[in-house]
Each structure stands twice: as C-alpha cells, then as structure tokens.
Design an enzyme around this catalytic site. Structure first.
Site, short mmCIF file in Angstrom:
data_model
loop_
_atom_site.label_atom_id
_atom_site.label_comp_id
_atom_site.label_asym_id
_atom_site.label_seq_id
_atom_site.Cartn_x
_atom_site.Cartn_y
_atom_site.Cartn_z
N GLY A 8 0.83 -1.20 0.00
CA GLY A 8 0.00 0.00 0.00
C GLY A 8 0.86 1.24 0.00
O GLY A 8 0.85 2.03 0.95
N ARG A 11 -0.27 5.92 -2.00
CA ARG A 11 -0.87 7.19 -1.51
C ARG A 11 -0.57 7.35 -0.02
O ARG A 11 -0.10 6.44 0.65
CB ARG A 11 -2.39 7.15 -1.67
CG ARG A 11 -2.87 7.14 -3.07
CD ARG A 11 -4.37 7.19 -3.17
NE ARG A 11 -4.99 5.90 -2.94
CZ ARG A 11 -5.99 5.68 -2.09
NH1 ARG A 11 -6.47 6.64 -1.36
NH2 ARG A 11 -6.51 4.47 -1.97
N ASP A 59 -4.67 -7.04 -5.46
CA ASP A 59 -5.60 -6.77 -4.36
C ASP A 59 -5.19 -7.65 -3.19
O ASP A 59 -5.15 -8.88 -3.32
CB ASP A 59 -7.03 -7.10 -4.81
CG ASP A 59 -8.07 -6.69 -3.79
OD1 ASP A 59 -7.75 -6.69 -2.57
OD2 ASP A 59 -9.20 -6.38 -4.18
N TYR A 150 -13.55 -1.62 11.66
CA TYR A 150 -12.17 -1.11 11.55
C TYR A 150 -11.40 -1.31 12.85
O TYR A 150 -10.25 -1.77 12.85
CB TYR A 150 -12.24 0.37 11.17
CG TYR A 150 -10.92 1.05 10.92
CD1 TYR A 150 -10.25 0.91 9.71
CD2 TYR A 150 -10.36 1.89 11.88
CE1 TYR A 150 -9.06 1.56 9.48
CE2 TYR A 150 -9.16 2.55 11.66
CZ TYR A 150 -8.51 2.38 10.45
OH TYR A 150 -7.32 3.03 10.22
N SER A 151 -12.05 -0.97 13.98
CA SER A 151 -11.40 -1.17 15.28
C SER A 151 -11.05 -2.63 15.50
O SER A 151 -9.97 -2.96 16.00
CB SER A 151 -12.30 -0.69 16.42
OG SER A 151 -12.48 0.72 16.37
N SER A 153 -10.46 -4.91 13.21
CA SER A 153 -9.35 -5.33 12.34
C SER A 153 -8.02 -4.80 12.84
O SER A 153 -7.00 -5.49 12.78
CB SER A 153 -9.60 -4.87 10.89
OG SER A 153 -9.49 -3.46 10.77
N LYS A 154 -8.02 -3.57 13.35
CA LYS A 154 -6.75 -2.99 13.82
C LYS A 154 -6.33 -3.56 15.17
O LYS A 154 -5.14 -3.73 15.44
CB LYS A 154 -6.89 -1.47 13.88
CG LYS A 154 -7.06 -0.81 12.51
CD LYS A 154 -5.84 -1.02 11.61
CE LYS A 154 -5.95 -0.25 10.31
NZ LYS A 154 -4.75 -0.39 9.47
P1 NDP Z 1 -5.08 5.86 1.99
O1 NDP Z 1 -6.50 5.55 1.72
O2 NDP Z 1 -4.54 7.20 1.64
O3 NDP Z 1 -4.15 4.75 1.26
C1 NDP Z 1 -4.44 3.40 1.41
C2 NDP Z 1 -3.39 2.55 0.72
O4 NDP Z 1 -3.76 1.17 0.88
C3 NDP Z 1 -3.30 2.80 -0.78
O5 NDP Z 1 -1.97 2.61 -1.18
C4 NDP Z 1 -4.20 1.72 -1.37
O6 NDP Z 1 -3.88 1.36 -2.70
C5 NDP Z 1 -3.89 0.55 -0.43
N1 NDP Z 1 -4.97 -0.42 -0.40
C6 NDP Z 1 -6.19 -0.29 0.18
N2 NDP Z 1 -6.91 -1.40 -0.04
C7 NDP Z 1 -6.14 -2.25 -0.78
C8 NDP Z 1 -6.35 -3.54 -1.33
N3 NDP Z 1 -7.50 -4.21 -1.18
N4 NDP Z 1 -5.33 -4.10 -2.03
C9 NDP Z 1 -4.18 -3.43 -2.21
N5 NDP Z 1 -3.92 -2.21 -1.71
C10 NDP Z 1 -4.90 -1.61 -1.00
O7 NDP Z 1 -4.87 5.52 3.52
P2 NDP Z 1 -3.92 6.17 4.65
O8 NDP Z 1 -2.62 6.55 4.07
O9 NDP Z 1 -4.71 7.18 5.39
O10 NDP Z 1 -3.76 4.93 5.61
C11 NDP Z 1 -2.66 4.05 5.55
C12 NDP Z 1 -2.76 3.06 6.71
O11 NDP Z 1 -2.76 3.80 7.93
C13 NDP Z 1 -4.07 2.26 6.71
O12 NDP Z 1 -3.79 0.94 7.17
C14 NDP Z 1 -4.93 2.98 7.70
O13 NDP Z 1 -5.89 2.13 8.30
C15 NDP Z 1 -3.89 3.44 8.70
N6 NDP Z 1 -4.31 4.56 9.51
C16 NDP Z 1 -4.62 5.77 8.93
C17 NDP Z 1 -5.01 6.84 9.72
C18 NDP Z 1 -5.34 8.17 9.17
O14 NDP Z 1 -5.77 9.05 9.96
N7 NDP Z 1 -5.18 8.42 7.88
C19 NDP Z 1 -5.12 6.68 11.17
C20 NDP Z 1 -4.77 5.38 11.66
C21 NDP Z 1 -4.37 4.38 10.86
P3 NDP Z 1 -4.66 2.07 -3.95
O15 NDP Z 1 -4.07 3.46 -4.11
O16 NDP Z 1 -4.37 1.20 -5.10
O17 NDP Z 1 -6.11 2.11 -3.58
#
Ligand code: NDP
Length: 239
Positions: A8, A11, A59, A150-151, A153-154
């Site tokens: 991931g 982004r 995925d 979500y809670s 899973s985390k």
């Molecule tokens: P974003 O939504 O900005 O990015 C999510 C990333 O995960 C992307 O690279 C996306 O790929 C990838 N992804 C999601 N689903 C899949 C899938 N099924 N298969 C492959 N890749 C996948 O999220 P954040 O940067 O905000 O979050 C990153 C992590 O931090 C997450 O685990 C989130 O739960 C955790 N987090 C975030 C917080 C926040 O406030 N933002 C707070 C606490 C935890 P693609 O671009 O291809 O969709």
C-alpha cells in the site's frame, strides 16, 4: 543493497513511508491495488533519491494474486523491511453495518496481512534478519464508535504483532506496530475535523511524514531492542 517492501505505497502514509525509507538508503518495492500508474509519482521520487524502485499491483484480499506477485518478484529472497500499510475504513454504526462493510474491512486489513507476509516469512526466517512494521490505528487501541469493523481489524493486527514477535524474535526479526491517530490523507478527507480536533491535545492533525519518521526509526539502528510494541503517533489522542 537492502530492500523495503511497502504494502500500500501509492498514496498517503504508505507513500511517505516508502520515500522516507528510500531516503534512508533502501531500494523500494511498493504495491497498490489496481493501477500501476498510481505508483508512477513514487517511482520517480525514489529514482531521484538514487534508489531502485519496483511496483507490484494486486488486491491484498486476493490470496493467490498476492502470493503470485510476491513470490514472482522475490523468488527465494525476501525484503529486509516489510511494512504492512494498506488498509481501508467503511464506517457505519454496528446496527446498520452491512455484510459488505464488515467483510471488506476485515478481509483487507486483517486477511491482507496474512496474504502478504505468508509468502515471504519463511525466507525472512531463513535469513535470520529483518523488520516487520504493521500500521495499526488508535481505533484498534481504544475502540471507536462507528468503526466496529475497523477497530476490530486494527486490534487484531495489534494481536498479530504481539504473537508474531514472540514467534520470530529468536530468528532476528523485529516486529512492531505503529498506531496513528488522525492523519491527513484521503482516508480522513471527509471526516469532520472540527469535531475531532478538540479531542487531540496538540490541536492539530498529524502528517504522513510524522508517521513515516517513526517507521524509519523502527527500521533503523537506534531501535534494535524494541520488539512486539505498539508505538502511538496521535498527538495525545490516546493517553
Ligand atoms: P489511503 O486511503 O490514503 O491509502 C491506502 C493505501 O492502501 C493505498 O496505497 C491503497 O492502494 C492501499 N490499499 C487499500 N486497499 C487495498 C487492497 N485491497 N489491495 C491493495 N492495496 C490496497 O490511507 P492512509 O494513508 O490514510 O492509511 C494508511 C494506513 O494507515 C491504513 O492501514 C490505515 O488504516 C492506517 N491509519 C490511517 C489513519 C489516518 O488518519 N489516515 C489513522 C490510523 C491508521 P490504492 O491506491 O491502489 O487504492
């Protein structure tokens, strides 16, 4: 040259983690879900830092696709750093939560970890070194209404880190989690920031770079006795 794999990395937090680890001297392998072009900006930034970059698209819910992509790329080797960052939220009150909202979050956030680490773990153990960093969440530490899926899973990922740390520590692999609070990314873009900020003692959202800095620390030489821990990055949201 050492390699960091960021699951991931297209982004938000994952992208900044990949960039920070490239700055730290790692070659980068980053993944995204659908479109390899989503990794193009990261590819050029990593290249500008003088590091190699490879992108993989699958995925993480798809066990076979994950195994094929990862074993296809790494073969008998393994990354030095494995960052499990990919995750999604599908918020709803539990009473209204659809099966799809539950399954999508649990299958992505939790099953995705198994699907991506399992093809690589044997080789990491055989090499007797490495770091595994899991991006958990404050929601997994304290529970968040509207985010039961979500809670859950985390919190499960925090359990994963503690149990896995006890399995693989003797093999030289350090396993830790970071638990971000409210970080400005696509995931939080639609949340009501005016309602959230009063709960944060620092009175501001965090940045992806602030998460990436802690991940860098956990991958570096100053954290070699930190193992099985959950490092909170939340501006005091959870104290
Ligand atoms: P974003 O939504 O900005 O990015 C999510 C990333 O995960 C992307 O690279 C996306 O790929 C990838 N992804 C999601 N689903 C899949 C899938 N099924 N298969 C492959 N890749 C996948 O999220 P954040 O940067 O905000 O979050 C990153 C992590 O931090 C997450 O685990 C989130 O739960 C955790 N987090 C975030 C917080 C926040 O406030 N933002 C707070 C606490 C935890 P693609 O671009 O291809 O969709």
């Amino acid at each position: 040259m050492k390699t960091a794999l960021v699951i991931g990395g297209s982004r938000g937090i994952g992208r900044k983690i990949a960039l920070r680890l490239a700055t730290d001297g790692y070659d980068i392998v980053a993944t995204c879900r659908k479109d390899i072009a989503a990794l193009d900006p990261l590819k050029s930034e990593v290249g500008n830092l003088g590091r190699k970059f490879n992108g993989l698209v699958f995925d993480i819910q798809d066990r076979k696709a994950a195994a094929d992509a990862l074993t296809g790329f790494f073969g008998e080797s393994a990354p030095d750093i494995f960052v499990y960052n990919a995750g999604i939220s599908r918020d709803n009150l539990m009473v209204f939560m659809t099966p799809g909202e539950w399954d999508d979050v649990v299958h992505t956030n939790l099953d995705g970890f198994y699907n991506t680490i399992h093809p690589l773990l044997f080789q990491m153990i055989a090499r007797k070194s490495g770091r595994i960093i899991v991006i958990a969440s404050a929601s997994g530490q304290v529970g968040q209404p509207g985010q039961v899926n979500y809670s859950a899973s985390k919190a499960a990922l925090i359990g994963v880190v503690k149990a896995l740390a006890k399995e693989v520590g003797k093999k030289g692999i350090l396993v830790n989690a970071v638990a971000p609070g409210f970080i400005e990314t696509d995931m939080t873009a639609d949340l009501p920031i005016d309602k959230i900020l009063p709960m944060i003692p620092l009175k501001r959202a965090g940045s992806p770079e602030e998460v990436a800095g802690v991940v860098s620390f956990l991958c570096g030489s100053d954290s070699t006795y930190i193992h099985g821990q959950v490092i909170a990055i939340n501006g005091g949201l959870v104290i």
